[in-house]
Design an enzyme around this catalytic site. Structure first.
Site, PDB file in Angstrom:
ATOM      1  CD  GLU A 151      -3.095  -1.062   2.095  1.00 45.78           C
ATOM      2  OE1 GLU A 151      -3.237  -0.023   2.769  1.00 45.78           O
ATOM      3  OE2 GLU A 151      -3.879  -2.017   2.162  1.00 45.78           O
TER       4      GLU A 151
ATOM      5  CE  LYS B 262     -10.393  -3.853   3.989  1.00 43.88           C
ATOM      6  NZ  LYS B 262      -9.666  -4.991   4.610  1.00 43.88           N
TER       7      LYS B 262
HETATM    8  P1  PGA Z   1      -6.267  -6.216   2.732  1.00 42.25           P
HETATM    9  O1  PGA Z   1      -5.717  -5.140   3.746  1.00 42.25           O
HETATM   10  O2  PGA Z   1      -6.888  -5.507   1.590  1.00 42.25           O
HETATM   11  O3  PGA Z   1      -5.046  -7.004   2.373  1.00 42.25           O
HETATM   12  O4  PGA Z   1      -7.282  -7.038   3.494  1.00 42.25           O
HETATM   13  C1  PGA Z   1      -6.451  -3.999   4.125  1.00 42.25           C
HETATM   14  C2  PGA Z   1      -6.836  -4.045   5.591  1.00 42.25           C
HETATM   15  O5  PGA Z   1      -6.576  -5.036   6.287  1.00 42.25           O
HETATM   16  O6  PGA Z   1      -7.426  -3.099   6.105  1.00 42.25           O
HETATM   17 ZN    ZN Z   2      -7.604  -4.254   8.157  1.00 43.22          ZN
END
Ligand code: PGA
Ligand code: ZN
Length: 421
Positions: free
Chosen positions: A202, A334
């Site tokens: 990220e 998400k």
């Molecule tokens: P991931 O990480 O997209 O790999 O799940 C993001 C998070 O854990 O917030």
């Molecule tokens: Zn997370």
């Protein structure tokens, strides 16, 4: 009305295949590209991968075929502005709660592209299309990744994200500038001369430390180096992502060479909150450790944001359970954990109704699709988590928010967006 739907494979920020969908409604058109996690939770809607040898098994040709062969016939003819109707038809067509028949990456691809097509068809910005009748909300407070570990960094540091929250900023652009300074200061402390430090999935720096305390101290020092008061002007958020170092067979947390039982893990998190200017703690315990979450909430839930990601998986049923149990006080949002735009919106609504803070979030595998920026403003989430201030798949979203900030005279959610303690 929707006239055509197409889907094909593209590559994401880790170079792995993902689904891109295009929806046409006469002259109007919209595209959406599905993101993908690395530290995925067991309770997420199911991402469909082809298996086999192609792309190491990560191909998404079957999910794309499901869009074209199964979902397209269902949505062609629907009004592009009827997001709820389209999303219900998509979920019905799959027939399972977790979207495992066709794949959540197929379903969300269509759902997201329909939202974009609706924006084009009605000549309105996406954040406005996604907003309720009362209109879009405030510009979100970002929590921005500075140091990375865990599954995103393949380093010794087991904690996934150490983030800066610019609680003293008065505007969204000022929030970005503030964290840019902090990130630069962190890079100067880690880097060796002319070589910039390595970055993780990220865009956060991979610090040469294995120990959480060393990482917290490094971030506090970077905040000071940048000229800010730790806690008052720039606070710290942490995503422990504890599911990934929890061993269910032994019921133990394996933290950088230490083995902690539930009580010790809880004590450790409380120590971090006491020792550092931490304002938000995400996934401090494993995704099904309800007992642990409730105990931790009793101890620190009145002074920090306790944010459920793997715990809640953007799932309405799990959020209800967590609210009833008092297991946290904020929900990571998400869209690909939920599977449709409508489900995502309902989880945000439910969180807000419970006075829980929603934090709209990217995944570690992303593209330059910036839909979550519009989602955060449209739904008045108040906070957003995108990753670091590096890598174009991250900047596409930060920059989209700069464009929204310029075009739309909304307020900045500011630090009030974090629970008011
Ligand atoms: P991931 O990480 O997209 O790999 O799940 C993001 C998070 O854990 O917030
Ligand atoms: Zn997370």
């Amino acid at each position: 009305d929707i006239t055509a739907v197409d889907a094909w494979e593209v590559l994401d920020s880790r170079g792995n295949p993902t689904v891109r969908v295009r929806v046409d409604a006469g002259d109007a058109t919209g595209q959406f590209t599905v993101p993908a996690g690395a530290s995925t939770g067991a309770h997420e809607a199911v991402e469909r991968r082809d298996g086999g040898d192609r792309y190491g098994g990560r191909g998404v040709r079957e999910a794309c075929a499901a869009v074209r062969d199964d979902l397209a016939p269902v949505v062609v003819g629907w009004s592009v502005t009827d997001q709820v109707g389209v999303d219900e038809a998509l979920v019905d067509c799959d027939g399972t709660e977790n979207l495992s028949t066709l794949g959540a990456n197929a379903v969300l691809g269509v759902s997201g592209a329909v939202a974009h097509a609706a924006a084009d068809a009605t000549d309105r910005p996406l954040y406005d299309v996604l907003a309720p009748d009362s209109g879009p909300g405030a510009m979100p407070m970002p929590m921005i990744n500075v140091l990375s570990g865990g599954l995103h960094a393949a380093a010794d540091l087991p904690i996934q994200d150490f983030l800066a929250v610019p609680v003293g900023a008065d505007t969204y652009p000022e929030a970005l500038e503030t964290v840019w300074e902090v990130r630069r200061a962190a890079g100067a402390r880690i880097g060796s001369g002319e070589h910039p430090p390595p970055v993780a999935d990220e865009g956060g720096f991979i610090p040469p430390v294995a120990d959480a305390d060393a990482a917290f101290e490094l971030l506090v020092d970077a905040i000071r180096d940048a000229g800010y008061d730790p806690g008052r002007e720039v606070a710290i958020a942490v995503d422990v992502a504890a599911t990934h170092f929890y061993d269910a067979d032994r019921d133990r947390y394996d933290l950088a060479g230490e083995t902690l039982d539930r009580a010790a893990m809880i004590d450790r998190v409380v120590e971090w909150v006491d020792a550092y200017p931490v304002r938000s703690v995400e996934d401090p315990l494993a995704e099904d450790d309800w007992t642990g979450w409730e105990r931790l909430a009793d101890r620190i839930g009145d002074r920090v944001q306790l944010l459920g990601d793997d715990l809640l998986a953007t799932n309405a049923g799990r959020l209800d359970r967590a609210v009833d149990a008092g297991a946290a006080n904020a929900a990571l949002i998400k869209p690909n954990q939920a599977g449709t735009i409508t489900r995502t919106r309902r989880v945000v609504d439910a969180a807000q109704a419970a006075d829980w803070a929603p934090v709209v979030s990217a995944r570690s595998g992303e593209t330059c699709d910036a839909t979550i920026a519009d989602l955060a403003v449209g739904l008045d989430a108040g906070q957003i988590k995108i990753g670091s201030l590096a890598r174009s798949e991250r900047l596409a979203k930060y920059n989209r928010l700069l464009g929204i900030d310029r075009a739309y005279d909304g307020d900045f959610a500011g630090c009030d967006a974090l629970a008011p303690w």
